[in-house]
Design an enzyme around this catalytic site. Structure first.
Site, short mmCIF file in Angstrom:
data_model
loop_
_atom_site.label_atom_id
_atom_site.label_comp_id
_atom_site.label_asym_id
_atom_site.label_seq_id
_atom_site.Cartn_x
_atom_site.Cartn_y
_atom_site.Cartn_z
N ARG A 50 0.80 -1.23 0.00
CA ARG A 50 0.00 0.00 0.00
C ARG A 50 0.84 1.28 0.00
O ARG A 50 0.40 2.32 -0.43
CB ARG A 50 -0.92 0.02 1.23
N HIS A 241 2.68 -27.62 11.33
CA HIS A 241 4.00 -28.26 11.29
C HIS A 241 4.03 -29.63 11.98
O HIS A 241 4.51 -30.61 11.42
CB HIS A 241 5.06 -27.37 11.94
C1 BG6 Z 1 6.12 -20.47 12.30
C2 BG6 Z 1 5.46 -20.06 13.58
O1 BG6 Z 1 5.18 -21.09 11.46
O2 BG6 Z 1 7.17 -21.38 12.58
C3 BG6 Z 1 6.47 -19.42 14.51
O3 BG6 Z 1 4.41 -19.13 13.30
C4 BG6 Z 1 7.67 -20.33 14.71
O4 BG6 Z 1 5.88 -19.10 15.77
C5 BG6 Z 1 8.22 -20.82 13.37
O5 BG6 Z 1 8.66 -19.59 15.39
C6 BG6 Z 1 9.27 -21.88 13.57
O6 BG6 Z 1 9.87 -22.18 12.35
P1 BG6 Z 1 11.37 -22.72 12.24
O7 BG6 Z 1 11.57 -22.94 10.79
O8 BG6 Z 1 12.24 -21.63 12.81
O9 BG6 Z 1 11.43 -23.96 13.05
#
Ligand code: BG6
Length: 490
Positions: A50, A241
């Site tokens: 924006r 995840h």
């Molecule tokens: C994200 C979450 O999807 O994954 C975060 O929203 C988290 O809170 C992150 O810190 C962790 O990802 P990675 O790749 O650092 O393990």
């Protein structure tokens, strides 16, 4: 040496192009791929936002971001020269027509190109953005749309978002990101399971006692506390995840690595997850929230202090999940994730059962069962513990030793960031590493039941000191089954 196969000429349009994700992850990832020669000279990257900004100012901003987020030796001036020429900036407010017209003017002459719309926006804007793209005639057969997480905050809101986007893009054109699926070591899980004859025959309830999946972080919520407070660890980490990791460990061998074969198997696991209800929620789950403590020897504030208010949001969760199917009946999956834990680590522990009978003086319960530890990050690799005889002239003493495979040491090539892989898969049109709509739906259905059970039983988070492994209830959850959380070296 890895092979870098170039992708067809593309226009990649990033909504939220000046935002944090774009600067920290997407643009550095694209720069890396350009560095390895994977982009044709004509391919373009169009950032939308924006804010009023000239192209020159945007290019300057990107340069700053790359200098900040890339390793020093990766910022090569010749690559930057090439990369900066791809960059275009357009001021666009989704609700007003001006920017859309400029975007159409830029894209139209190249209407045959692969066109990717990356929505690094809040999910509430996904549906409207898709509608505007359609109304401005910007969607063609080869268009793809990428949705950043979170897709919704429960099953109903996810359905609303998916319906909103699905009116203008068909499912095959929609790429829902879970960046864990782009991590090299997560993909290695499939190689480990299905490219080695050794493991698959043992991969079931007869030989595996239980599985542990830990994703721990030492960071707190920091300046994301306001966002995080509406989300919590269950929605932020488990719905996506952790469940994706569980699926990859628990699924049946797919017929092939074809995207639908893979996702068909994953969804069966999600559907087989035993529901957690108000009746069993207190035994099957633990909620925690960090209070002040120390991480890496540094005093850190508690979550409520960071937020500036009392809160009922969990920053830690531990769950005993059961997969109700033939392969896994009686083999629980223990999941745990949290912020402000002692270290950042993601690992999967496959704990095999004890030997059937000991022929040694040691009783069978004195012989450590085999354990396979798959380390996703950091220090990526696989470690299999094997029992050996300790050398020595007298007696017969057994000792468990690790067979250790370190990917970092074996492959000198550094690991590409998950976003590099995911962006390339979108450009190639392969949705295997993205979540299909029914997967998102099934994951939310399981998660929603836990949330509802917490709400209806008034189960509040238990406080734990920052820098510890969560509330003691987490140790109790697994101890109740006569098991314990694996700590490196334990
Ligand atoms: C994200 C979450 O999807 O994954 C975060 O929203 C988290 O809170 C992150 O810190 C962790 O990802 P990675 O790749 O650092 O393990």
């Amino acid at each position: 040496m890895a092979q870098f196969v170039p992708v067809d000429t593309f226009d990649l349009v990033i909504f939220g192009g000046t935002g944090d994700l774009s600067q920290r992850k997407l643009l550095p990832a694209l720069f890396h791929r350009d560095r390895d020669g994977q982009f044709t000279p004509e391919s373009r990257i169009v950032a939308l936002s924006r804010g009023e900004m000239t192209n020159e100012a945007f290019i300057k901003l990107v340069r700053g971001a790359l200098e900040t987020y890339l390793d020093e030796d990766k910022f090569e001036p010749e690559v930057w020269d090439r990369f900066s020429k791809r960059l275009h900036y357009i001021t666009l407010d989704i609700t007003t027509p001006d920017g859309w017209k400029s975007l159409a003017r830029l894209l139209e002459p190249e209407s045959n190109r692969c066109r990717v719309f990356y929505l690094a926006l809040i999910p509430a804007l996904f549906g409207e953005t898709a509608k505007q793209l359609s109304e401005h005639g910007l969607i063609n057969e080869g268009s793809r749309i990428v949705l950043e997480k979170p897709v919704g905050s429960d099953r109903d809101s996810a359905r609303e978002i998916n319906d909103g986007v699905g009116r203008f893009f068909n499912e095959r054109q929609i790429y829902r990101i879970d960046h864990y699926l782009g991590k090299e070591t997560v993909q290695n899980l499939s190689a480990l399971r299905f490219a080695n004859a050794l493991l698959e025959p043992l991969w079931n309830r007869t030989h595996i006692d239980h599985v542990q999946i830990t994703v721990s972080e030492h960071i707190g919520t920091g300046n994301r506390a306001q966002f995080y407070d509406r989300t919590g660890a269950l929605r932020d980490m488990v719905q996506n995840h952790m469940l994706q990791l569980l699926c990859l460990v628990a699924m049946e061998p797919p017929l092939s690595m074809h995207h639908d074969e893979l996702r068909n198997e994953k969804i069966k696991v999600l559907r087989a997850l035993r529901p957690i209800t108000p009746k069993n929620v207190a035994r099957a789950t633990v909620r925690g929230q960090y209070k002040q403590g120390a991480v890496d020897g540094q005093a850190v504030p508690g979550y409520a202090d960071e937020l500036g208010a009392e809160s009922n949001t969990e920053t830690f969760v531990a769950i005993r999940a059961d997969v109700d199917n033939w392969r896994w009946q009686g083999t629980p999956f223990y999941l745990r994730t949290g912020k402000r834990l002692p270290e950042k680590t993601s690992e999967i522990v496959i704990q095999f059962r004890s030997i059937a009978h000991s022929i040694f003086e040691e009783r069978e319960d004195g012989i450590e069962p085999n354990r396979l530890v798959i380390r996703l990050q950091p220090d990526e690799g696989v470690r299999l513990s094997m029992v050996t005889k300790e050398p020595g002239p007298g007696g017969f003493t057994l000792r468990s030793l690790p067979l250790n495979l370190s990917f970092n040491e074996t492959y000198e090539l550094g690991y590409p960031d998950a976003y590099e892989r995911l962006l390339m898969e979108v450009l190639r049109g392969n949705p295997a590493l993205f979540m299909r709509r029914d997967e998102v739906d099934a994951a939310w259905s399981w998660i929603d039941k836990i949330r509802n059970a917490w709400d209806s039983t008034g189960m509040a988070p238990l406080l734990y000191s920052a820098g510890t492994w969560g509330p003691t209830a987490s140790a109790v959850l697994i101890d109740r089954d006569d098991r314990s959380w694996y700590q490196d070296g334990s």
